[in-house]
Design a protein around this motif. Sequence first.
Motif, PDB file in Angstrom:
ATOM      1  N   ASP A   9      -7.735  -2.841  -7.281  1.00 16.79           N
ATOM      2  CA  ASP A   9      -8.282  -4.070  -6.730  1.00 16.79           C
ATOM      3  C   ASP A   9      -9.790  -3.852  -6.600  1.00 16.79           C
ATOM      4  O   ASP A   9     -10.249  -2.710  -6.636  1.00 16.79           O
ATOM      5  CB  ASP A   9      -7.660  -4.340  -5.350  1.00 16.79           C
ATOM      6  CG  ASP A   9      -8.123  -5.641  -4.734  1.00 16.79           C
ATOM      7  OD1 ASP A   9      -7.730  -6.702  -5.251  1.00 16.79           O
ATOM      8  OD2 ASP A   9      -8.881  -5.592  -3.754  1.00 16.79           O
ATOM      9  N   ARG A  10     -10.545  -4.904  -6.443  1.00 13.82           N
ATOM     10  CA  ARG A  10     -11.994  -4.728  -6.352  1.00 13.82           C
ATOM     11  C   ARG A  10     -12.411  -3.980  -5.094  1.00 13.82           C
ATOM     12  O   ARG A  10     -13.521  -3.475  -4.999  1.00 13.82           O
ATOM     13  CB  ARG A  10     -12.701  -6.071  -6.418  1.00 13.82           C
ATOM     14  CG  ARG A  10     -12.452  -6.933  -5.217  1.00 13.82           C
ATOM     15  CD  ARG A  10     -13.256  -8.203  -5.287  1.00 13.82           C
ATOM     16  NE  ARG A  10     -12.913  -9.032  -4.140  1.00 13.82           N
ATOM     17  CZ  ARG A  10     -12.724 -10.313  -4.186  1.00 13.82           C
ATOM     18  NH1 ARG A  10     -12.850 -10.943  -5.325  1.00 13.82           N
ATOM     19  NH2 ARG A  10     -12.433 -10.987  -3.108  1.00 13.82           N
ATOM     20  N   SER A  11     -11.496  -3.855  -4.127  1.00 13.57           N
ATOM     21  CA  SER A  11     -11.836  -3.197  -2.872  1.00 13.57           C
ATOM     22  C   SER A  11     -11.177  -1.835  -2.676  1.00 13.57           C
ATOM     23  O   SER A  11     -11.246  -1.276  -1.584  1.00 13.57           O
ATOM     24  CB  SER A  11     -11.468  -4.103  -1.697  1.00 13.57           C
ATOM     25  OG  SER A  11     -10.063  -4.263  -1.643  1.00 13.57           O
ATOM     26  N   ASN A  12     -10.518  -1.282  -3.717  1.00 14.46           N
ATOM     27  CA  ASN A  12      -9.885   0.023  -3.530  1.00 14.46           C
ATOM     28  C   ASN A  12      -9.820   0.835  -4.822  1.00 14.46           C
ATOM     29  O   ASN A  12      -9.881   0.290  -5.918  1.00 14.46           O
ATOM     30  CB  ASN A  12      -8.487  -0.117  -2.923  1.00 14.46           C
ATOM     31  CG  ASN A  12      -7.498  -0.795  -3.843  1.00 14.46           C
ATOM     32  OD1 ASN A  12      -7.453  -0.532  -5.045  1.00 14.46           O
ATOM     33  ND2 ASN A  12      -6.683  -1.665  -3.301  1.00 14.46           N
ATOM     34  N   VAL A  13      -9.692   2.132  -4.662  1.00 18.42           N
ATOM     35  CA  VAL A  13      -9.371   3.084  -5.726  1.00 18.42           C
ATOM     36  C   VAL A  13      -8.241   3.930  -5.166  1.00 18.42           C
ATOM     37  O   VAL A  13      -8.383   4.537  -4.103  1.00 18.42           O
ATOM     38  CB  VAL A  13     -10.590   3.964  -6.104  1.00 18.42           C
ATOM     39  CG1 VAL A  13     -10.192   5.042  -7.077  1.00 18.42           C
ATOM     40  CG2 VAL A  13     -11.723   3.110  -6.673  1.00 18.42           C
TER      41      VAL A  13
ATOM     42  N   VAL B  97       0.902  -1.529  -2.857  1.00 18.93           N
ATOM     43  CA  VAL B  97       1.536  -0.233  -3.086  1.00 18.93           C
ATOM     44  C   VAL B  97       1.662   0.450  -1.739  1.00 18.93           C
ATOM     45  O   VAL B  97       0.824   0.280  -0.853  1.00 18.93           O
ATOM     46  CB  VAL B  97       0.736   0.654  -4.083  1.00 18.93           C
ATOM     47  CG1 VAL B  97       0.839   0.118  -5.487  1.00 18.93           C
ATOM     48  CG2 VAL B  97      -0.714   0.809  -3.668  1.00 18.93           C
ATOM     49  N   LYS B  98       2.751   1.202  -1.583  1.00 15.41           N
ATOM     50  CA  LYS B  98       3.025   1.914  -0.336  1.00 15.41           C
ATOM     51  C   LYS B  98       2.971   3.409  -0.609  1.00 15.41           C
ATOM     52  O   LYS B  98       3.187   3.853  -1.741  1.00 15.41           O
ATOM     53  CB  LYS B  98       4.393   1.519   0.203  1.00 15.41           C
ATOM     54  CG  LYS B  98       4.486   0.045   0.550  1.00 15.41           C
ATOM     55  CD  LYS B  98       5.875  -0.314   1.031  1.00 15.41           C
ATOM     56  CE  LYS B  98       5.983  -1.794   1.334  1.00 15.41           C
ATOM     57  NZ  LYS B  98       7.329  -2.151   1.784  1.00 15.41           N
ATOM     58  N   PHE B  99       2.744   4.176   0.463  1.00 19.22           N
ATOM     59  CA  PHE B  99       2.576   5.619   0.346  1.00 19.22           C
ATOM     60  C   PHE B  99       3.580   6.342   1.226  1.00 19.22           C
ATOM     61  O   PHE B  99       3.474   6.293   2.461  1.00 19.22           O
ATOM     62  CB  PHE B  99       1.159   6.008   0.756  1.00 19.22           C
ATOM     63  CG  PHE B  99       0.099   5.298  -0.037  1.00 19.22           C
ATOM     64  CD1 PHE B  99      -0.275   5.752  -1.288  1.00 19.22           C
ATOM     65  CD2 PHE B  99      -0.502   4.159   0.458  1.00 19.22           C
ATOM     66  CE1 PHE B  99      -1.243   5.092  -2.020  1.00 19.22           C
ATOM     67  CE2 PHE B  99      -1.483   3.490  -0.263  1.00 19.22           C
ATOM     68  CZ  PHE B  99      -1.854   3.968  -1.513  1.00 19.22           C
ATOM     69  N   GLY B 100       4.550   7.004   0.602  1.00 22.80           N
ATOM     70  CA  GLY B 100       5.506   7.824   1.326  1.00 22.80           C
ATOM     71  C   GLY B 100       6.201   7.098   2.459  1.00 22.80           C
ATOM     72  O   GLY B 100       6.457   5.905   2.403  1.00 22.80           O
ATOM     73  N   ALA B 101       6.495   7.843   3.505  1.00 23.33           N
ATOM     74  CA  ALA B 101       7.213   7.290   4.655  1.00 23.33           C
ATOM     75  C   ALA B 101       6.271   6.630   5.656  1.00 23.33           C
ATOM     76  O   ALA B 101       6.720   6.067   6.644  1.00 23.33           O
ATOM     77  CB  ALA B 101       7.998   8.401   5.344  1.00 23.33           C
ATOM     78  N   SER B 102       4.987   6.699   5.379  1.00 26.68           N
ATOM     79  CA  SER B 102       4.026   6.113   6.328  1.00 26.68           C
ATOM     80  C   SER B 102       4.023   4.589   6.230  1.00 26.68           C
ATOM     81  O   SER B 102       4.619   4.001   5.333  1.00 26.68           O
ATOM     82  CB  SER B 102       2.616   6.641   6.040  1.00 26.68           C
ATOM     83  OG  SER B 102       2.091   6.034   4.874  1.00 26.68           O
ATOM     84  N   ASP B 103       3.320   3.973   7.149  1.00 29.05           N
ATOM     85  CA  ASP B 103       3.185   2.522   7.113  1.00 29.05           C
ATOM     86  C   ASP B 103       1.909   2.106   6.372  1.00 29.05           C
ATOM     87  O   ASP B 103       1.490   0.967   6.445  1.00 29.05           O
ATOM     88  CB  ASP B 103       3.204   1.950   8.527  1.00 29.05           C
ATOM     89  CG  ASP B 103       2.085   2.502   9.399  1.00 29.05           C
ATOM     90  OD1 ASP B 103       1.393   3.442   8.969  1.00 29.05           O
ATOM     91  OD2 ASP B 103       1.899   1.990  10.517  1.00 29.05           O
ATOM     92  N   LYS B 104       1.295   3.039   5.658  1.00 29.26           N
ATOM     93  CA  LYS B 104       0.054   2.757   4.941  1.00 29.26           C
ATOM     94  C   LYS B 104       0.351   2.070   3.614  1.00 29.26           C
ATOM     95  O   LYS B 104       1.306   2.398   2.925  1.00 29.26           O
ATOM     96  CB  LYS B 104      -0.729   4.035   4.712  1.00 29.26           C
ATOM     97  CG  LYS B 104      -1.078   4.731   6.004  1.00 29.26           C
ATOM     98  CD  LYS B 104      -2.370   5.443   5.901  1.00 29.26           C
ATOM     99  CE  LYS B 104      -2.662   6.120   7.213  1.00 29.26           C
ATOM    100  NZ  LYS B 104      -3.829   5.631   7.848  1.00 29.26           N
TER     101      LYS B 104
ATOM    102  N   THR C  60      -1.910  -0.578   0.405  1.00 30.96           N
ATOM    103  CA  THR C  60      -3.121  -1.269  -0.025  1.00 30.96           C
ATOM    104  C   THR C  60      -2.761  -2.272  -1.107  1.00 30.96           C
ATOM    105  O   THR C  60      -1.711  -2.162  -1.743  1.00 30.96           O
ATOM    106  CB  THR C  60      -4.215  -0.285  -0.494  1.00 30.96           C
ATOM    107  OG1 THR C  60      -5.453  -0.981  -0.635  1.00 30.96           O
ATOM    108  CG2 THR C  60      -3.842   0.404  -1.798  1.00 30.96           C
ATOM    109  N   VAL C  61      -3.622  -3.238  -1.296  1.00 27.47           N
ATOM    110  CA  VAL C  61      -3.337  -4.355  -2.190  1.00 27.47           C
ATOM    111  C   VAL C  61      -3.551  -3.992  -3.666  1.00 27.47           C
ATOM    112  O   VAL C  61      -4.307  -3.095  -3.998  1.00 27.47           O
ATOM    113  CB  VAL C  61      -4.190  -5.595  -1.845  1.00 27.47           C
ATOM    114  CG1 VAL C  61      -3.855  -6.100  -0.466  1.00 27.47           C
ATOM    115  CG2 VAL C  61      -5.667  -5.296  -1.959  1.00 27.47           C
ATOM    116  N   VAL C  62      -2.842  -4.754  -4.512  1.00 26.19           N
ATOM    117  CA  VAL C  62      -2.975  -4.641  -5.957  1.00 26.19           C
ATOM    118  C   VAL C  62      -3.350  -6.028  -6.465  1.00 26.19           C
ATOM    119  O   VAL C  62      -2.675  -7.010  -6.152  1.00 26.19           O
ATOM    120  CB  VAL C  62      -1.648  -4.190  -6.611  1.00 26.19           C
ATOM    121  CG1 VAL C  62      -1.764  -4.158  -8.123  1.00 26.19           C
ATOM    122  CG2 VAL C  62      -1.223  -2.843  -6.060  1.00 26.19           C
TER     123      VAL C  62
END
Length: 108
Positions: free
Chosen positions: A59-63, A79-86, A88-90
Amino acid sequence: MLVLTLDGTPCEINEREILYFSSYRNTIHVHTEKGEYIYPTSLSELHDAYSTIGFEKLDRSNVVNVNNISEYDAIRKVVKFGASDKYTVVSEPNEKKVKKLLEDREKQ
């Protein structure tokens, strides 16, 4: 990688710990499972420096470190990362890229 904590204290983190970089108000934020840090550069420079080890601009706001993606939510376009609640948008143009990356990873 040498980063700054949110209060400005220098801190060393391992690149493998990075979930994604984001840009907010001309400041680069580094997101890990352990917390959020600041890195004085631009998203373009980060993408150029880390693209060879699995970081993609989604996205224009993330890598994003695609090695740390656990799933893609097509409804929310995140997209989600592992078991965390983190997460970011695609962006819409990058949805196919994310799906292909995850399919390729499952085949390995």
